[in-house]
Design an enzyme around this catalytic site. Sequence first.
Site, mmCIF file in Angstrom:
data_model
loop_
_atom_site.group_PDB
_atom_site.id
_atom_site.type_symbol
_atom_site.label_atom_id
_atom_site.label_comp_id
_atom_site.label_asym_id
_atom_site.label_seq_id
_atom_site.Cartn_x
_atom_site.Cartn_y
_atom_site.Cartn_z
ATOM 1 N N GLU A 157 0.598 -1.177 -0.075
ATOM 2 C CA GLU A 157 0.081 0.093 0.068
ATOM 3 C C GLU A 157 0.864 1.254 -0.025
ATOM 4 O OE1 GLU A 157 -3.096 -0.107 2.950
ATOM 5 O OE2 GLU A 157 -4.160 -1.647 1.913
HETATM 6 C C1 BMA Z 1 -4.575 -2.650 4.811
HETATM 7 C C2 BMA Z 1 -3.501 -3.784 5.276
HETATM 8 C C3 BMA Z 1 -3.136 -3.480 6.742
HETATM 9 C C4 BMA Z 1 -4.239 -3.112 7.519
HETATM 10 C C5 BMA Z 1 -5.500 -3.323 6.894
HETATM 11 C C6 BMA Z 1 -6.818 -3.039 7.873
HETATM 12 O O1 BMA Z 1 -4.385 -1.410 5.146
HETATM 13 O O2 BMA Z 1 -2.584 -3.644 4.207
HETATM 14 O O3 BMA Z 1 -2.256 -2.260 6.677
HETATM 15 O O4 BMA Z 1 -4.139 -3.725 8.856
HETATM 16 O O5 BMA Z 1 -5.624 -2.907 5.876
HETATM 17 O O6 BMA Z 1 -7.139 -1.950 7.957
#
Ligand code: BMA
Length: 816
Positions: free
Chosen positions: A431
């Site tokens: 991300e």
């Molecule tokens: C995304 C993941 C994690 C996070 C999850 C829940 O952003 O990559 O970083 O824990 O969602 O919010």
Amino acid sequence: MESLSLNGAWEFKDGGGDGPMPAPGDKAQEWLPATVPGCVHTDLMANGVTPDPFYGMNELDVRWVESRQWVYRKKFHVPPTLLQHHAVTLVCEGLDTFADIRINGRRAGTTANMFIDHRLNVKRFLKEGENSIEIYFDSPVTHAKALEKREGALRVALEPHRVYVRKAQYSFGWDWGPKLTTSGIWRSIFIEAHNVARVAHPFFRLVSVGKEGAIVEVTANVERFRQARLNARISVAGHGTTLERTIPVRGTRVHCRLHIQDPKLWWPNGYGDQPMYEGTIVLLRKNDPVSEISVSFALRTVKLIQEKDQEGRTFIISINGKKIFCKGADWIPNDTFLPRVQNFTYSRLLRLAADAHMNMLRVWGGGVYESDLFYETCDRLGLMVWQDFMFACGEYPESQWFLTQVDQEVGKTLRRLRNHPSIVVWCGNNECEWLFCNENPGKTPDDMTGALIFGKILPHLCRRLDRSRIYWRSSPFGVGFPNDESNGTRHQWQVWSYWEDFHKYEQDRGRFVAEFGFQAPANRATLEEALHPDHRSPQSPQMEHHNKQVEGPERLYRFQAAHHRVAVDFGEFIYKAQLVQAEALKRAVEHWRRRKFLTAGSIFWQLNDCWPVSSWAIIDSKLRPKAAYFYAKRFFAPLLVSFRADKTAREVWLTSDIDDPVKGVLHLSLDSFEGETRWQREHACDCPPHRSVMIAGVPPTSLQGIDPARHYLRAQIVVQGTVVAENRMLLAEPKHCVFPKPRIAIDVKNPGGNTFTVWARSATFVKDLCVGLAGLDGMFEDNYFDLDAGGARTITCQADTTLRTFRRSLRITSLV
Ligand code: BMA
């Protein structure tokens, strides 16, 4: 080769920090016993210095630990034979993180990366007889903040200083994990002594495979400690093959090609077997072996199919030329304190994943490159691994010292893991680009600090050291906006995180969805072990502390209120919240599977947990499955019948992940909860292999005059007299349904050993029947299922108990 383990009993103490030691730590001013591998938090707990940080809100009382320095020491005996070797190396398989290593009072080296092994030449520091080793760990938090101050703050989610440290990013706290930043010797430590040379980094890479057999390229590095003429004897064994070849070693490299006749290919779970070959390289001086290494490897090809189509561009992973719909979950570290993770935990979790028809796990970039055992087990079970490099949710520095660390880390990681057939994708990060572009409209991924790492350095290293799998820059990533629906991979967080309800999934046209998810509390037994008896209620401070997302507890209510009558009772709250999570994932996966291969992957967030918490996991930290796990077993089944509903009509679809066409009959009926069949229809259905097709429609007229609060639709696919797939659909939200008072007959038997059978028969329709055991652990093969009026099911359960206790502990729950 001779080796000397330094694992086991050590001592540790506080090594200072900013200001005086807080009172609870007083005892740690003196040397205390420690266990290696381990970490400071578990050592402090074992000595009674700190309480269990997972209990209640103890986490807050243990926070001071991360701001201190810690010293570990051990005395050990060196036999004379060890020092007679040409090379004597201290091997630290994992130091967390800023470590200064001293042997007999002299500095032997410093390290700053927990993800890789460190090999130090220590011959000159050692003596025969008693020796001492001391390792000083600087505070990861203080150190990181100092680096951030020196280098400048970057745009980072959560604790921003974390990106300066090559340490598991979740250790600084995450939206499902506590903030307990560890230090310690977290993997094995030993001394290794060699004569002449050492062979390392073997790679058995499939170059081509066809009718004439398979060509495998074998490479390895040779570390030389003395001038000598060397040969390498290379052998391959397994599945009818026994090959052996001896070649001269030129310089520091072993290189040759082997031909395997009648090769057996490795397949993902559900597509075939997972034959593993054994490759061995022995270095020979004259005819004497001087060093040897063996690895398991397999034969399979990986391709990414990105072709233009009506929606943009496909994102399909193909193995051995066959398109695979990837089904699975995201994987996070199994404990805040990693050295505590048992081998059993890996085998149990991965087995559960494979049993739920998963064929892929994504090792998320905020955790760690997993243990060898993890990848070996995935190889064996056919679980493909989407492997992120360990960067998550932020910009990363591009300073030369940092890039040098990254280069070393990625090189070592590729060499350690590249023989595993399970790993099919190397992915730059989690991300980073998406968050950057979200927060900086008009900018592109290349404008991000860290772009150099993910856009250039990592793909270059993967090409140079591997070339047997895909490199993808980030998750999510694609052409244009990184989280675009039309191409590349996608994380769907409109639902849940942006407060949208799960109906929204059914409009999502992601091409490969690598994250989406819904929270639910851990199981009651797990929470009871972590919460004070006065806090075992949905909104207690301790319960809310065990949910790390901002407004996480509030969301649990928002979505429960959308679908169920909101529960106040603790057990009922957990039961209903878990059902909401299960239904949400079901809706999403069924939708994306119907789009096969417009969507070619459905990987939900997340499989597992690192402590007792309300999170997106479907198996809690005590390895107890939540309702969603049992739903996953059904919604990931190779043959899926599902309902699609829009405003006007309902459709029935059949989705197949199997090689043979499915020719059968759809039995579709509208039934009342009391057991009255309003209508029943039969449709011939014919689904080609690996396709998804609509097999029937339910026009609105079919439901006219029907009370939606008292009826449901039922679909069964029957092939040659056997039900091969089934599904049900309520016509109203459960909170509006009028479920009859359950009348369920139960019979429990113990056919032998730890196996129990529970037979359940219901007079009326029962939704989400849960068979539970109070005060007892049992592994149910199925649970949280519906029973039609007059229908019966027998499920088995493994439990370490007697029939009497099993019967006494049995608790039956269903939606009322
Ligand atoms: C995304 C993941 C994690 C996070 C999850 C829940 O952003 O990559 O970083 O824990 O969602 O919010």
